[in-house]
Design a protein around this motif. Structure first.
Motif, PDB file in Angstrom:
ATOM      1  N   LEU A  19       0.836  -1.210   0.000  1.00 41.37           N
ATOM      2  CA  LEU A  19       0.000   0.000   0.000  1.00 41.37           C
ATOM      3  C   LEU A  19       0.872   1.261   0.000  1.00 41.37           C
ATOM      4  O   LEU A  19       0.580   2.230  -0.698  1.00 41.37           O
ATOM      5  N   TYR A  20       1.960   1.246   0.796  1.00 40.43           N
ATOM      6  CA  TYR A  20       2.903   2.381   0.770  1.00 40.43           C
ATOM      7  C   TYR A  20       3.474   2.522  -0.643  1.00 40.43           C
ATOM      8  O   TYR A  20       3.613   3.605  -1.183  1.00 40.43           O
ATOM      9  N   LEU A  21       3.823   1.350  -1.204  1.00 40.57           N
ATOM     10  CA  LEU A  21       4.462   1.300  -2.519  1.00 40.57           C
ATOM     11  C   LEU A  21       3.549   1.835  -3.619  1.00 40.57           C
ATOM     12  O   LEU A  21       4.002   2.298  -4.655  1.00 40.57           O
ATOM     13  N   TRP A  22       2.254   1.703  -3.406  1.00 37.59           N
ATOM     14  CA  TRP A  22       1.312   2.222  -4.395  1.00 37.59           C
ATOM     15  C   TRP A  22       0.801   3.615  -4.036  1.00 37.59           C
ATOM     16  O   TRP A  22       0.139   4.245  -4.841  1.00 37.59           O
ATOM     17  N   SER A  23       1.130   4.061  -2.825  1.00 42.63           N
ATOM     18  CA  SER A  23       0.674   5.395  -2.446  1.00 42.63           C
ATOM     19  C   SER A  23       1.666   6.474  -2.876  1.00 42.63           C
ATOM     20  O   SER A  23       1.326   7.343  -3.694  1.00 42.63           O
ATOM     21  N   ILE A  24       2.913   6.389  -2.382  1.00 45.93           N
ATOM     22  CA  ILE A  24       3.895   7.457  -2.655  1.00 45.93           C
ATOM     23  C   ILE A  24       4.159   7.643  -4.161  1.00 45.93           C
ATOM     24  O   ILE A  24       4.037   8.757  -4.671  1.00 45.93           O
ATOM     25  N   PRO A  25       4.498   6.571  -4.902  1.00 46.89           N
ATOM     26  CA  PRO A  25       4.776   6.813  -6.332  1.00 46.89           C
ATOM     27  C   PRO A  25       3.564   7.280  -7.126  1.00 46.89           C
ATOM     28  O   PRO A  25       3.699   8.093  -8.041  1.00 46.89           O
ATOM     29  N   VAL A  26       2.373   6.789  -6.758  1.00 44.70           N
ATOM     30  CA  VAL A  26       1.178   7.176  -7.527  1.00 44.70           C
ATOM     31  C   VAL A  26       0.807   8.636  -7.229  1.00 44.70           C
ATOM     32  O   VAL A  26       0.454   9.386  -8.140  1.00 44.70           O
ATOM     33  N   ILE A  27       0.930   9.051  -5.953  1.00 43.57           N
ATOM     34  CA  ILE A  27       0.667  10.470  -5.622  1.00 43.57           C
ATOM     35  C   ILE A  27       1.663  11.342  -6.393  1.00 43.57           C
ATOM     36  O   ILE A  27       1.288  12.335  -7.028  1.00 43.57           O
ATOM     37  N   SER A  28       2.957  10.958  -6.356  1.00 47.16           N
ATOM     38  CA  SER A  28       3.983  11.807  -6.971  1.00 47.16           C
ATOM     39  C   SER A  28       3.830  11.861  -8.495  1.00 47.16           C
ATOM     40  O   SER A  28       3.961  12.912  -9.107  1.00 47.16           O
ATOM     41  N   TRP A  29       3.528  10.712  -9.105  1.00 48.96           N
ATOM     42  CA  TRP A  29       3.304  10.670 -10.567  1.00 48.96           C
ATOM     43  C   TRP A  29       2.117  11.571 -10.917  1.00 48.96           C
ATOM     44  O   TRP A  29       2.176  12.388 -11.851  1.00 48.96           O
ATOM     45  N   GLY A  30       1.028  11.409 -10.129  1.00 51.08           N
ATOM     46  CA  GLY A  30      -0.184  12.200 -10.376  1.00 51.08           C
ATOM     47  C   GLY A  30       0.089  13.688 -10.215  1.00 51.08           C
ATOM     48  O   GLY A  30      -0.304  14.497 -11.063  1.00 51.08           O
ATOM     49  N   ALA A  31       0.775  14.054  -9.113  1.00 53.29           N
ATOM     50  CA  ALA A  31       1.033  15.477  -8.847  1.00 53.29           C
ATOM     51  C   ALA A  31       1.921  16.071  -9.948  1.00 53.29           C
ATOM     52  O   ALA A  31       1.649  17.167 -10.449  1.00 53.29           O
ATOM     53  N   ALA A  32       2.975  15.328 -10.324  1.00 51.63           N
ATOM     54  CA  ALA A  32       3.909  15.838 -11.346  1.00 51.63           C
ATOM     55  C   ALA A  32       3.188  16.083 -12.667  1.00 51.63           C
ATOM     56  O   ALA A  32       3.389  17.108 -13.315  1.00 51.63           O
TER      57      ALA A  32
END
Lengths: 322, 266
Positions: free
Chosen positions: B68-81
């Motif tokens: 869940l951490y692994l899918w939270s941080i990268p997905v938030i950052s990809w989305g935000a970028a």
């Protein structure tokens, strides 16, 4: 307002020769786009900067606005060197490049104006005052609330002009502002340009292939070809010199291809003949009289010489050393 | 300096508002793209739920919380970028088509002007999905704040590497496929699997040219147990990748040759 002294711009182009070696090691060749040009533009002047495609117009404008840097020579625009003070200069100039829109297509123009306020650091109250003034001046109070994609081309062009005027620029660079527009919209844009100059004292630097733009809007014309200035003259003088020359199209009620005309003909096709005349030297009634003897004329129309024709004429005179 | 920073920030916010308003002109499309992006991401989670179900909730020490951490941080950052700075994926196109002219005629910082010129609507689905996962996996508000801080750092890294690879267009011309492989097939893939599954060779790549370790895996280690050395290493790496992007973008502006293309902002 604009001072250009011995301005040059050369580009290095790669030329690929035939064969694998030519593909791997293309030859590099220097190409001169702008060749040692000099001129000044006074505050409040409207300059028409014209020339055929590839003459060096856009390259010159891009050097004047700081997009590209000159190879040599000196440029001063509104007291600044564009290649060193591009950002400072951006506050003092407004640019419109043909059909390249500065407006957000899906939003009403008013939203773009608010963004431009942030772009040029204009305080909210001051921005609202300026928008209000310009919108009333151009009569587009309701239009600015409609998404740009739903506007007619003419309405959009007026919104574009308001957009580039929001930060009170001292100079407007208009590159082909009427390209692709119909005659009604062209007239609106030309009037808007004249209004901007008259009401705000803005200096205008305009390029166009349409001689009508130059004739109706500009005080002075600068003609460039092959990177060199070949004419820099007051528009009234140029009108006297060249714009009195016209193409006259005469249409007969029968085929005249086999008729031998006792006059210098530009072209002859089926029932139509085109001649080039200087209307300051010969009256249309005289032309009509001369050509009536070859058949029954059903229509006659005088057309201004295309810009290319004028430029070609000037160019050949310059080449010929006149 | 401070006034310029404030003015630039004000401009970035107004530009983002214009982007969001522009996307909202087609509300149904915006909602559909967001929902489908979340469903797309959801399938990967279902895959992991099935795998953990078969293996009694633990695979070589990796738990569902790690995923869940692994899918939270990268997905938030990809989305935000991509949502806030969608223009970064256009840099290569602007370079080869000579479309940077519009931005060069404006007085604002070139990078922020270009980066906020567009927003990737679908990325809002990523942003929302990652945030929901972050809320689910957090045991406390402090946990969630940590996720947001590490996501912000990962966003900066994502923006920096995207800008760097797209700037290569100034030398190589069309780098669209190269950028696609680097950003999605390498970076995104290496951030979406647990650190433990990668061998030494791959990890070397993840510490150097594809910085997945600094963006995701080291921050996840810190979520378990904070270590100031690892935190400083992440910050140092982020600064280095930002400086590389800044240097390449400056070279682009120096070498850029203008064009005559006609385009409309959307």
């Amino acid at each position: 307002m604009i001072e250009i002294d011995n301005l040059n711009k050369t580009f290095v182009k790669q030329i690929r020769k035939k064969g694998f070696k030519g593909f791997l090691f293309p030859e590099k060749k220097e190409f001169t786009a702008v060749n040692n040009i000099s001129f000044n533009v006074k505050k409040g002047e409207i300059i028409g900067f014209v020339g055929p495609n590839g003459a060096g117009k856009s390259t010159t404008i891009k050097m004047l606005t700081g997009i590209i840097h000159p190879t040599s020579g000196k440029v001063t625009v509104a007291g600044l060197d564009p290649s060193k003070d591009r950002k400072k200069l951006a506050y003092k100039i407004g640019c419109m490049f043909g059909q390249k829109s500065g407006l957000w297509m899906h939003l009403p123009a008013i939203d773009t104006y608010m963004l431009l306020g942030a772009m040029y650091d204009i305080e909210k109250e001051e921005l609202e005052k300026r928008i209000d003034k310009l919108v009333k001046e151009f009569g587009i109070e309701e239009i600015v609330k409609i998404p740009v994609r739903k506007l007619s081309l003419g309405q959009r062009m007026i919104c574009e002009i308001v957009a580039i005027m929001l930060h009170n620029p001292e100079i407007l660079f208009l590159d082909e502002p009427t390209i692709g527009l119909d005659i009604m919209v062209k007239e609106k844009v030309r009037k808007a340009i004249l209004d901007v100059n008259e009401k705000f004292g803005t200096t205008i630097f305009l390029t166009s292939h349409d001689l009508g733009d130059i004739e109706k809007v500009c005080d002075r014309i600068i003609i460039i070809d092959g990177g060199r200035i070949i004419k820099d003259e007051n528009i009234e003088e140029l009108k006297h010199e060249y714009l009195s020359e016209k193409f006259v199209e005469i249409i007969y009620d029968e085929n005249i291809e086999n008729v031998e005309f006792d006059y210098s003909i530009v072209s002859k096709e089926e029932n139509k003949v085109i001649i080039k005349v200087d209307v300051s030297k010969i009256k249309m009634s005289e032309i009509l009289e001369k050509f009536m003897k070859y058949g029954n004329i059903i229509d006659i129309e005088a057309l201004p010489l295309p810009l290319e024709e004028v430029i070609y004429d000037i160019y050949t005179r310059v080449e010929g050393g006149e | 300096m401070l006034t310029e920073a404030r003015n630039t920030f004000n401009f970035v916010i107004k530009s983002l508002i214009c982007n969001i308003k522009s996307s909202m002109e087609y509300k149904k499309s915006f909602i559909l793209q967001t929902v489908f992006m979340m469903i797309n991401n959801g399938f990967f989670l279902i895959f992991w739920l099935v795998v953990f179900g078969i293996n009694n909730g633990n695979i070589s020490g990796i738990t569902m919380d790690d995923i869940l951490y692994l899918w939270s941080i990268p997905v938030i950052s990809w989305g935000a970028a991509h949502f806030f700075f969608g223009g970064i994926t256009e840099i290569n196109r602007y370079i080869i088509n000579g479309e940077l002219d519009t931005y060069l005629l404006q007085p604002k910082n070139m990078f922020f002007n270009v980066a906020t010129s567009r927003c990737d609507v679908g990325a809002f689905g990523d942003l929302l999905y990652g945030t929901i996962l972050g809320i689910i996996v957090s045991n406390s508000i402090f946990d969630f704040i940590q996720i947001l801080i590490y996501s912000a750092i990962a966003t900066i890294i994502t923006v920096a590497i995207t800008v760097s690879v797209r700037c290569l267009a100034i030398w190589f011309g069309d780098v669209e496929n190269l950028a696609h492989v680097y950003e999605q097939s390498l970076f995104a893939t290496l951030t979406n699997y647990p650190e433990a599954v990668f061998g030494k060779g791959i990890k070397f790549i993840m510490y150097t040219i594809v910085p997945a370790m600094y963006a995701v895996h080291l921050p996840i280690r810190l979520m378990g147990k904070f270590d100031i050395k690892i935190f400083l290493l992440i910050i140092l790496a982020t600064i280095i990748f930002v400086l590389i992007a800044k240097m390449l973008f400056s070279i682009v502006l120096k070498k850029y040759e203008s064009g005559n293309n006609i385009a409309l902002k959307s």
